[in-house]
Write a protein that holds these residues in place. Sequence first.
Motif, PDB file in Angstrom:
ATOM      1  N   ARG A   1       0.796  -1.307   0.008  1.00  0.00           N
ATOM      2  CA  ARG A   1       0.064   0.025  -0.135  1.00  0.00           C
ATOM      3  C   ARG A   1       0.705   1.256  -0.089  1.00  0.00           C
ATOM      4  N   PRO A   2       0.313   2.297  -0.358  1.00  0.00           N
ATOM      5  CA  PRO A   2       1.285   3.680  -0.500  1.00  0.00           C
ATOM      6  C   PRO A   2       2.058   3.956   0.753  1.00  0.00           C
ATOM      7  N   LYS A   3       1.178   3.931   1.898  1.00  0.00           N
ATOM      8  CA  LYS A   3       1.699   4.421   3.003  1.00  0.00           C
ATOM      9  C   LYS A   3       2.823   3.562   3.671  1.00  0.00           C
ATOM     10  N   ALA A   4       2.736   2.272   3.428  1.00  0.00           N
ATOM     11  CA  ALA A   4       3.721   0.962   3.480  1.00  0.00           C
ATOM     12  C   ALA A   4       4.876   1.442   2.883  1.00  0.00           C
ATOM     13  N   PHE A   5       4.780   1.698   1.486  1.00  0.00           N
ATOM     14  CA  PHE A   5       5.811   1.935   0.752  1.00  0.00           C
ATOM     15  C   PHE A   5       6.661   2.936   1.136  1.00  0.00           C
ATOM     16  N   GLU A   6       5.845   4.198   1.518  1.00  0.00           N
ATOM     17  CA  GLU A   6       6.573   5.357   1.952  1.00  0.00           C
ATOM     18  C   GLU A   6       7.328   5.053   3.544  1.00  0.00           C
ATOM     19  N   VAL A   7       6.761   4.199   4.249  1.00  0.00           N
ATOM     20  CA  VAL A   7       7.475   3.922   5.411  1.00  0.00           C
ATOM     21  C   VAL A   7       8.889   3.057   5.035  1.00  0.00           C
ATOM     22  N   LEU A   8       8.598   2.264   4.271  1.00  0.00           N
ATOM     23  CA  LEU A   8       9.933   1.416   4.018  1.00  0.00           C
ATOM     24  C   LEU A   8      10.949   2.271   3.267  1.00  0.00           C
ATOM     25  N   VAL A   9      10.635   3.221   2.414  1.00  0.00           N
ATOM     26  CA  VAL A   9      11.551   4.132   1.734  1.00  0.00           C
ATOM     27  C   VAL A   9      12.279   5.034   2.653  1.00  0.00           C
ATOM     28  N   TYR A  10      11.500   5.646   3.630  1.00  0.00           N
ATOM     29  CA  TYR A  10      11.913   6.230   4.877  1.00  0.00           C
ATOM     30  C   TYR A  10      12.975   5.426   5.744  1.00  0.00           C
ATOM     31  N   LEU A  11      12.740   4.322   5.943  1.00  0.00           N
ATOM     32  CA  LEU A  11      13.469   3.317   6.725  1.00  0.00           C
ATOM     33  C   LEU A  11      14.766   3.074   5.945  1.00  0.00           C
ATOM     34  N   VAL A  12      14.757   2.713   4.757  1.00  0.00           N
ATOM     35  CA  VAL A  12      15.770   2.494   3.880  1.00  0.00           C
ATOM     36  C   VAL A  12      16.614   3.787   3.622  1.00  0.00           C
ATOM     37  N   GLU A  13      16.346   4.856   3.322  1.00  0.00           N
ATOM     38  CA  GLU A  13      17.098   6.207   3.344  1.00  0.00           C
ATOM     39  C   GLU A  13      17.669   6.523   4.778  1.00  0.00           C
ATOM     40  N   HIS A  14      17.186   6.030   5.708  1.00  0.00           N
ATOM     41  CA  HIS A  14      17.709   6.440   6.991  1.00  0.00           C
ATOM     42  C   HIS A  14      18.477   4.943   7.869  1.00  0.00           C
ATOM     43  N   GLN A  15      18.811   4.069   6.803  1.00  0.00           N
ATOM     44  CA  GLN A  15      19.428   2.888   7.395  1.00  0.00           C
ATOM     45  C   GLN A  15      20.388   3.394   8.182  1.00  0.00           C
ATOM     46  N   GLY A  16      20.675   2.483   9.377  1.00  0.00           N
ATOM     47  CA  GLY A  16      21.680   2.481  10.071  1.00  0.00           C
ATOM     48  C   GLY A  16      21.588   3.304  11.346  1.00  0.00           C
ATOM     49  N   ARG A  17      20.029   3.953  11.143  1.00  0.00           N
ATOM     50  CA  ARG A  17      19.676   4.852  12.451  1.00  0.00           C
ATOM     51  C   ARG A  17      18.618   4.320  13.068  1.00  0.00           C
ATOM     52  N   VAL A  18      18.373   4.311  14.305  1.00  0.00           N
ATOM     53  CA  VAL A  18      16.947   4.268  15.098  1.00  0.00           C
ATOM     54  C   VAL A  18      16.069   5.187  14.683  1.00  0.00           C
ATOM     55  N   VAL A  19      14.840   4.904  13.956  1.00  0.00           N
ATOM     56  CA  VAL A  19      13.841   5.661  13.671  1.00  0.00           C
ATOM     57  C   VAL A  19      12.470   5.607  14.444  1.00  0.00           C
ATOM     58  N   SER A  20      12.262   6.502  15.227  1.00  0.00           N
ATOM     59  CA  SER A  20      11.093   6.234  15.996  1.00  0.00           C
ATOM     60  C   SER A  20       9.740   6.315  15.457  1.00  0.00           C
ATOM     61  N   LYS A  21       8.913   5.836  16.147  1.00  0.00           N
ATOM     62  CA  LYS A  21       7.354   5.857  15.597  1.00  0.00           C
ATOM     63  C   LYS A  21       7.086   7.145  15.260  1.00  0.00           C
ATOM     64  N   ASP A  22       7.346   8.401  16.427  1.00  0.00           N
ATOM     65  CA  ASP A  22       6.964   9.611  16.061  1.00  0.00           C
ATOM     66  C   ASP A  22       7.571  10.350  14.850  1.00  0.00           C
ATOM     67  N   VAL A  23       8.693   9.875  14.491  1.00  0.00           N
ATOM     68  CA  VAL A  23       9.408  10.583  13.434  1.00  0.00           C
ATOM     69  C   VAL A  23       8.828   9.809  12.088  1.00  0.00           C
ATOM     70  N   LEU A  24       8.435   8.494  12.313  1.00  0.00           N
ATOM     71  CA  LEU A  24       7.887   8.135  11.064  1.00  0.00           C
ATOM     72  C   LEU A  24       6.388   8.544  10.809  1.00  0.00           C
ATOM     73  N   MET A  25       5.781   8.825  11.858  1.00  0.00           N
ATOM     74  CA  MET A  25       4.403   9.319  11.608  1.00  0.00           C
ATOM     75  C   MET A  25       4.649  10.949  11.147  1.00  0.00           C
ATOM     76  N   ASN A  26       5.560  11.715  11.569  1.00  0.00           N
ATOM     77  CA  ASN A  26       5.783  12.945  11.266  1.00  0.00           C
ATOM     78  C   ASN A  26       6.198  12.809   9.386  1.00  0.00           C
ATOM     79  N   ALA A  27       6.969  12.075   9.061  1.00  0.00           N
ATOM     80  CA  ALA A  27       7.538  12.189   7.905  1.00  0.00           C
ATOM     81  C   ALA A  27       6.551  11.393   7.008  1.00  0.00           C
ATOM     82  N   VAL A  28       5.803  10.554   7.233  1.00  0.00           N
ATOM     83  CA  VAL A  28       4.629   9.693   6.371  1.00  0.00           C
ATOM     84  C   VAL A  28       3.460  10.370   6.246  1.00  0.00           C
ATOM     85  N   TRP A  29       2.758  10.969   7.534  1.00  0.00           N
ATOM     86  CA  TRP A  29       1.830  11.546   7.576  1.00  0.00           C
ATOM     87  C   TRP A  29       1.691  12.822   8.068  1.00  0.00           C
ATOM     88  N   PRO A  30       2.322  13.711   7.550  1.00  0.00           N
ATOM     89  CA  PRO A  30       2.500  15.142   8.156  1.00  0.00           C
ATOM     90  C   PRO A  30       1.159  15.676   8.200  1.00  0.00           C
TER      91      PRO A  30
END
Length: 105
Positions: free
Chosen positions: A40-69
């Motif tokens: 689904r589009p939002k799952a794809f966006e989450v995956l892209v965000y995680l891949v582009e920030h690989q090697g770092r811990v990404v919190s749920k809050d950061v993901l929510m702000n990035a994918v669902w601004p």
Amino acid sequence: MSSRELRLADRPRRQYRFGDFTLDTEDGFLRHGSEELTLRPKAFEVLVYLVEHQGRVVSKDVLMNAVWPDTAVTDNSVTRCMLEIRRALADESQQLIRTVSRRGY
């Protein structure tokens, strides 16, 4: 080729490869080998965000702000996306995306 096609051809493609997977952020697909996987589009966006920030811990809050601004969502939205991503990647053992308890992914 038109000048627009030449400009597009000159741009580097934004593709990431991990294991047998290819994530193409330009054309919006995830492949396992030659098989295109559906997210689904939002799952794809989450995956892209995680891949582009690989090697770092990404919190749920950061993901929510990035994918669902500017949208009110719950932790459940991230959890559902992660479940869908892990199923697509066959990553139940968290070899590709690891959950870090109380911190993120």
